[in-house]
Scaffold this motif. Structure first.
Motif, PDB file in Angstrom:
ATOM      1  N   GLU A  53       0.814  -1.210   0.000  1.00 31.70           N
ATOM      2  CA  GLU A  53       0.000   0.000   0.000  1.00 31.70           C
ATOM      3  C   GLU A  53       0.853   1.268   0.000  1.00 31.70           C
ATOM      4  O   GLU A  53       0.314   2.369  -0.097  1.00 31.70           O
ATOM      5  N   PRO A  55       4.272   3.637  -1.524  1.00 29.27           N
ATOM      6  CA  PRO A  55       4.952   3.849  -2.812  1.00 29.27           C
ATOM      7  C   PRO A  55       6.142   2.900  -2.977  1.00 29.27           C
ATOM      8  O   PRO A  55       6.954   2.749  -2.071  1.00 29.27           O
ATOM      9  N   ASN A  85       0.836   0.873  -6.825  1.00 21.81           N
ATOM     10  CA  ASN A  85       1.795   1.704  -6.087  1.00 21.81           C
ATOM     11  C   ASN A  85       3.203   1.619  -6.669  1.00 21.81           C
ATOM     12  O   ASN A  85       4.171   1.991  -6.013  1.00 21.81           O
TER      13      ASN A  85
END
Length: 161
Positions: A53, A55, A85
């Motif tokens: 979840e 980057p 992501n």
């Protein structure tokens, strides 16, 4: 990533550590590489769910599941989250599931095998610890490269001319 591992081995023989050929490609992206982020867990993918979840541009998630063949530590929902992501790939020393869907995603995925059972979620695991499997150490902040030839790590980013 378009370069292949044999070329990296030829160009940087003193810099690469090559993993024993234990893992198979499952993802839709056959070649991938990036900075290593590690998780150590056993049959609990809670940290995997948390990490995908965040980057992941330029990063590869390495999950040391202890080689367990009793459940999948990555499924289609988490793999899709990783794609959204921008993670480059996920390497699992253990099993994954939903392999037909994962094969369609733009994500590099290598694992020991597939297993249809999901993991437990107890929030156990370690983040960014050195993990070891396939005869090499995976050190957070170092670099991993993988393709159909195998997998290797290096202490610095590798480029071909």
């Amino acid at each position: 990533m378009t370069c292949v591992l044999p070329d990296l081995c030829d160009a940087y023989p003193a810099l690469v550590r090559v993993a024993a050929p234990l893992l198979r490609n499952f993802g839709g992206r056959a070649a991938f590489g990036g900075e290593i982020v590690t998780i150590k867990c056993h049959e609990d993918n809670s940290l995997v769910a948390q990490l995908v979840e965040t980057p992941g541009a330029g990063k590869v998630l390495v999950v040391d599941g202890g080689g367990s063949l009793r459940c999948g530590l990555l499924g289609d929902n988490l793999a899709l989250q990783a794609v959204q992501n921008n993670w480059q790939g996920i390497v699992v020393y253990g099993c994954i599931r939903d392999v037909d869907i994962i094969a369609t995603l733009d994500l590099g995925v290598q694992a020991l095998a597939s297993h249809p059972m999901k993991s437990v979620k107890r929030n156990f695991g370690l983040l960014n610890e050195v993990v070891s499997f396939a005869g090499i150490d995976f050190i957070p902040g170092e670099y991993l490269y993988a393709d159909n030839n195998g997998l290797l790590v290096a202490s610095e980013a590798l480029l071909l001319d």
